[in-house]
Write a protein that holds these residues in place. Structure first.
Motif, mmCIF file in Angstrom:
data_model
loop_
_atom_site.group_PDB
_atom_site.id
_atom_site.type_symbol
_atom_site.label_atom_id
_atom_site.label_comp_id
_atom_site.label_asym_id
_atom_site.label_seq_id
_atom_site.Cartn_x
_atom_site.Cartn_y
_atom_site.Cartn_z
ATOM 1 N N SER A 1 0.876 -1.164 0.000
ATOM 2 C CA SER A 1 0.000 0.000 0.000
ATOM 3 C C SER A 1 0.920 1.223 0.000
ATOM 4 N N SER A 2 0.347 2.395 -0.154
ATOM 5 C CA SER A 2 1.187 3.605 -0.153
ATOM 6 C C SER A 2 1.866 3.783 1.206
ATOM 7 N N ALA A 3 1.233 3.321 2.284
ATOM 8 C CA ALA A 3 1.826 3.459 3.619
ATOM 9 C C ALA A 3 2.971 2.474 3.822
ATOM 10 N N THR A 4 2.784 1.232 3.447
ATOM 11 C CA THR A 4 3.830 0.235 3.695
ATOM 12 C C THR A 4 5.008 0.368 2.742
ATOM 13 N N ARG A 5 4.824 1.002 1.597
ATOM 14 C CA ARG A 5 5.939 1.244 0.676
ATOM 15 C C ARG A 5 6.988 2.154 1.294
ATOM 16 N N LYS A 6 6.562 3.007 2.228
ATOM 17 C CA LYS A 6 7.452 3.992 2.838
ATOM 18 C C LYS A 6 8.103 3.496 4.125
ATOM 19 N N LYS A 7 7.744 2.309 4.559
ATOM 20 C CA LYS A 7 8.276 1.755 5.802
ATOM 21 C C LYS A 7 9.785 1.543 5.659
ATOM 22 N N GLU A 8 10.559 2.134 6.571
ATOM 23 C CA GLU A 8 12.014 2.139 6.458
ATOM 24 C C GLU A 8 12.614 0.731 6.442
ATOM 25 N N SER A 9 12.113 -0.167 7.281
ATOM 26 C CA SER A 9 12.677 -1.522 7.311
ATOM 27 C C SER A 9 12.445 -2.234 5.980
ATOM 28 N N TYR A 10 11.299 -2.002 5.350
ATOM 29 C CA TYR A 10 11.035 -2.605 4.040
ATOM 30 C C TYR A 10 11.998 -2.052 2.994
ATOM 31 N N ILE A 11 12.203 -0.752 2.988
ATOM 32 C CA ILE A 11 13.078 -0.120 2.002
ATOM 33 C C ILE A 11 14.499 -0.670 2.116
ATOM 34 N N ILE A 12 15.001 -0.797 3.348
ATOM 35 C CA ILE A 12 16.354 -1.313 3.556
ATOM 36 C C ILE A 12 16.443 -2.759 3.071
ATOM 37 N N LYS A 13 15.465 -3.588 3.421
ATOM 38 C CA LYS A 13 15.491 -4.995 3.003
ATOM 39 C C LYS A 13 15.380 -5.117 1.483
ATOM 40 N N LYS B 1 16.464 -2.976 -0.702
ATOM 41 C CA LYS B 1 17.769 -2.587 -1.240
ATOM 42 C C LYS B 1 18.813 -3.670 -1.009
ATOM 43 N N LEU B 2 18.760 -4.343 0.140
ATOM 44 C CA LEU B 2 19.684 -5.448 0.410
ATOM 45 C C LEU B 2 19.427 -6.621 -0.530
ATOM 46 N N MET B 3 18.169 -6.860 -0.872
ATOM 47 C CA MET B 3 17.847 -7.930 -1.829
ATOM 48 C C MET B 3 18.561 -7.673 -3.152
ATOM 49 N N ARG B 4 18.529 -6.441 -3.613
ATOM 50 C CA ARG B 4 19.167 -6.097 -4.888
ATOM 51 C C ARG B 4 20.691 -6.142 -4.757
ATOM 52 N N HIS B 5 21.203 -5.558 -3.685
ATOM 53 C CA HIS B 5 22.660 -5.446 -3.522
ATOM 54 C C HIS B 5 23.316 -6.797 -3.242
ATOM 55 N N LEU B 6 22.769 -7.570 -2.315
ATOM 56 C CA LEU B 6 23.407 -8.820 -1.899
ATOM 57 C C LEU B 6 23.043 -10.011 -2.780
ATOM 58 N N MET B 7 21.808 -10.029 -3.279
ATOM 59 C CA MET B 7 21.339 -11.213 -3.984
ATOM 60 C C MET B 7 21.065 -10.967 -5.460
ATOM 61 N N GLY B 8 21.153 -9.700 -5.887
ATOM 62 C CA GLY B 8 20.904 -9.382 -7.288
ATOM 63 C C GLY B 8 19.449 -9.570 -7.691
ATOM 64 N N ILE B 9 18.544 -9.443 -6.717
ATOM 65 C CA ILE B 9 17.115 -9.643 -6.973
ATOM 66 C C ILE B 9 16.388 -8.315 -6.828
ATOM 67 N N ALA B 10 15.749 -7.880 -7.898
ATOM 68 C CA ALA B 10 14.920 -6.678 -7.852
ATOM 69 C C ALA B 10 13.507 -7.096 -7.476
ATOM 70 N N VAL B 11 13.012 -6.561 -6.381
ATOM 71 C CA VAL B 11 11.664 -6.895 -5.923
ATOM 72 C C VAL B 11 10.644 -6.116 -6.735
ATOM 73 N N LYS B 12 9.678 -6.834 -7.278
ATOM 74 C CA LYS B 12 8.597 -6.199 -8.035
ATOM 75 C C LYS B 12 7.515 -5.791 -7.037
ATOM 76 N N GLU B 13 7.267 -4.487 -6.948
ATOM 77 C CA GLU B 13 6.225 -3.992 -6.061
ATOM 78 C C GLU B 13 4.922 -3.843 -6.824
ATOM 79 N N VAL B 14 3.866 -4.371 -6.267
ATOM 80 C CA VAL B 14 2.548 -4.248 -6.878
ATOM 81 C C VAL B 14 1.677 -3.488 -5.907
ATOM 82 N N THR B 15 1.211 -2.308 -6.346
ATOM 83 C CA THR B 15 0.372 -1.488 -5.484
ATOM 84 C C THR B 15 -1.078 -1.552 -5.958
ATOM 85 N N LYS B 16 -1.946 -1.318 -5.022
ATOM 86 C CA LYS B 16 -3.377 -1.329 -5.296
ATOM 87 C C LYS B 16 -3.732 -0.144 -6.169
ATOM 88 N N LYS B 17 -4.575 -0.390 -7.181
ATOM 89 C CA LYS B 17 -4.962 0.704 -8.089
ATOM 90 C C LYS B 17 -6.297 1.282 -7.702
#
Length: 133
Positions: free
Chosen positions: A103-115, A117-133
């Motif tokens: 949701s727009s609220a959980t997208r801004k959660k700092e712990s989610y943002i850090i994790k 970014k770590l997924m991309r940096h450490l594992m080379g995995i880009a997380v696909k975010e799907v938000t409610k329309k």
């Protein structure tokens, strides 16, 4: 009531954290049935940082064997592991997709943002975010 006003929702005998996550599961399930995606999995954990342990001395000493008289130690977890848990993982056109419903609220959660970014940096995995329309 939860922090983000989400309601746990059950679909096909599984419980999802929100109605939006349950709705997205239904969409992905249908895509899987029609052959557009395959190998749909939910709540897939990825360990970003392993648990950390230290050897702590105990009050005991060895009484027999080669270590007789030496201090005994026990392994103690001093930092738990850090995990990213993907809402969905599936295969699309031969590529593994890691997806999170936000949701727009959980997208801004700092712990989610850090994790994320770590997924991309450490594992080379880009997380696909799907938000409610």
């Amino acid at each position: 009531m939860s922090k983000y006003n989400n309601k746990k929702t059950r679909v096909h005998g599984m419980e999802f954290a929100s109605a939006w996550e349950a709705e997205r599961y239904k969409q992905l399930y249908l895509l899987g049935k029609s052959g557009y995606i395959s190998n749909l999995r939910t709540q897939v954990p990825y360990e970003l940082i392993p648990a950390q342990y230290e050897m702590i001395p105990t009050d005991e000493v060895y009484v027999k064997g080669a270590k007789k008289g030496q201090q005994k130690y026990k392994k103690v977890c001093v930092e738990q592991s850090v995990k990213y848990i993907a809402d969905f993982v599936y295969t699309e056109n031969g590529k593994e997709i890691v997806e999170d419903t936000k949701s727009s609220a959980t997208r801004k959660k700092e712990s989610y943002i850090i994790k994320r970014k770590l997924m991309r940096h450490l594992m080379g995995i880009a997380v696909k975010e799907v938000t409610k329309k």
